[in-house]
Design a protein around this motif. Structure first.
Motif, short mmCIF file in Angstrom:
data_model
loop_
_atom_site.label_atom_id
_atom_site.label_comp_id
_atom_site.label_asym_id
_atom_site.label_seq_id
_atom_site.Cartn_x
_atom_site.Cartn_y
_atom_site.Cartn_z
N HIS A 182 6.43 6.87 4.65
CA HIS A 182 7.48 5.85 4.49
C HIS A 182 7.01 4.68 3.64
CE1 HIS A 182 5.20 5.13 8.19
NE2 HIS A 182 5.43 3.83 8.03
N TRP A 183 5.69 4.61 3.32
CA TRP A 183 5.18 3.54 2.46
C TRP A 183 5.32 3.89 0.98
CZ3 TRP A 183 4.90 -0.57 5.15
CH2 TRP A 183 4.40 -0.56 6.46
N SER A 184 5.60 5.15 0.66
CA SER A 184 5.70 5.53 -0.75
C SER A 184 6.89 4.85 -1.42
CB SER A 184 5.85 7.05 -0.87
OG SER A 184 6.07 7.43 -2.22
N LYS A 185 6.71 4.51 -2.68
CA LYS A 185 7.77 3.85 -3.44
C LYS A 185 8.56 4.85 -4.29
CE LYS A 185 5.42 -0.63 -3.71
NZ LYS A 185 4.35 -0.26 -2.76
N ASN A 186 8.09 6.10 -4.36
CA ASN A 186 8.78 7.08 -5.19
C ASN A 186 8.55 8.48 -4.61
OD1 ASN A 186 9.61 8.90 -7.25
ND2 ASN A 186 9.23 7.35 -8.83
N ASP B 237 -4.44 5.35 -3.56
CA ASP B 237 -3.04 5.03 -3.31
C ASP B 237 -2.24 6.32 -3.25
OD1 ASP B 237 -0.43 4.13 -3.31
OD2 ASP B 237 -0.69 2.75 -4.99
N GLU C 146 7.99 -4.65 7.02
CA GLU C 146 8.08 -4.35 5.60
C GLU C 146 9.13 -3.27 5.40
OE1 GLU C 146 4.09 -3.29 4.64
OE2 GLU C 146 3.36 -5.35 4.78
N ASP D 256 0.68 6.79 -3.91
CA ASP D 256 1.56 6.86 -5.07
C ASP D 256 0.78 6.98 -6.38
OD1 ASP D 256 4.13 6.88 -3.98
OD2 ASP D 256 4.10 4.72 -3.65
N GLY E 231 10.30 0.67 4.50
CA GLY E 231 9.47 1.58 5.28
C GLY E 231 9.88 1.71 6.73
#
Length: 301
Positions: free
Chosen positions: A121-125, A99, A188, A101, A191
């Protein structure tokens, strides 16, 4: 990113229809790095579209992705892709599930180059991601990330009639974003908004501990069209292709996959194709040029 991890997502189609990054872009990476690249890491590697070509500028390459099916496709293609590059030592490249992240299993201070192709752009942090990347890099190591979004038809059978090209663009955006009954609501988020905004939200998070920041964006302007420049831009162009290749590419969209899961009886691609042909006069014999909006960012530890 969850869409690409689903067992029903067709990773072979993704690998077949997604555009390849040109040698000129890897030259940009190599020139910016400036030094011999021993170890490279591709985070969010997908089906390895960028990973394999890193072997042309790096001694060893690792790829990680959250999707087991993507990683399986990567591993299944190692022999074929390495041989196509004239590489006989298959041990120079490896792929594992991971992952972006959660990169804690990787060795800190190991990598000369870390790349994120069409994935950040899929990272949450983003703050946490930049800090972890910094730790994984060697001194003076490079972090490079890039993206592409929304192919624009810039020519059809040798004609660049602006009115027709604008109509084609309008129909594309209708099906992919603007009509609330079609694909638009099924992307989604955040992102897709980040990538449509040319990664500004990510670039704004680059911490001061990185240096030599280089940001490049290229956007298609149909009224004053200029091709992207090799050696400066990330050039993603497909010229003189069959119009069906546009529909094949669109079929790899995660938003479309989500829409079809919710509307299994829909023939949205067929409807898009029919409306595009009807409004533009294009047919199966029409050859088109596609140019993608692109961008990249390079930073150094």
């Amino acid at each position: 990113m969850a869409t690409f991890s689903k067992t029903g997502f067709k990773t072979i189609n993704y690998n077949s229809f997604r555009p390849r990054y040109p040698p000129s872009f890897y030259e940009i990476l190599s020139n910016y790095s400036g030094n011999k690249i021993g170890n490279s890491l591709d985070i969010g590697c997908g089906t390895g579209i960028a990973t394999y070509d890193l072997l042309n500028i790096s001694d060893n390459v690792e790829g990680v992705d959250l999707s087991p099916s993507m990683i399986k496709t990567c591993n299944d293609l190692i022999k074929e892709r390495c041989e196509s590059l004239g590489i006989s030592d298959f041990k120079r490249i490896s792929f594992n599930v991971g992952d972006l992240d959660n990169l804690d299993t990787l060795t800190e201070g190991k990598y000369d180059l870390i790349v994120g192709a069409q994935c950040l752009h899929w990272s949450k942090n983003f703050d946490q991601l930049f800090k972890k990347i910094y730790k994984l890099l060697k001194p003076n190591g490079v972090f490079a990330y890039w993206y592409y979004v929304d192919p624009i038809v810039t020519n059809a059978s040798g004609k660049n009639d602006l009115q027709t090209l604008e109509k084609a663009k309008q129909i594309y955006f209708k099906y992919m974003y603007d009509d609330e009954n079609l694909v638009g609501p099924h992307w989604e988020q955040p992102g897709r908004s980040i990538i449509k905004n040319y990664y500004k939200e990510i670039d704004d998070k680059i911490p001061s501990m990185f240096k030599d920041v280089k940001i490049n964006n290229y956007e298609v302007d149909l009224k004053n069209f200029k091709k992207p420049t090799e050696g400066e831009d990330l050039v993603l162009v497909k010229e003189n292709i069959n119009i069906d290749q546009l529909f094949n590419y669109v079929s790899t969209y995660s938003g479309l996959h989500n829409y079809l899961e919710a509307n299994p009886e829909s023939k949205v691609i067929e409807d898009y194709a029919n409306e595009l042909k009807s409004e533009t006069g294009w047919t199966e014999d029409t050859s088109i040029d596609l140019v993608w909006n692109t961008g990249y960012t390079l930073v150094r530890k």
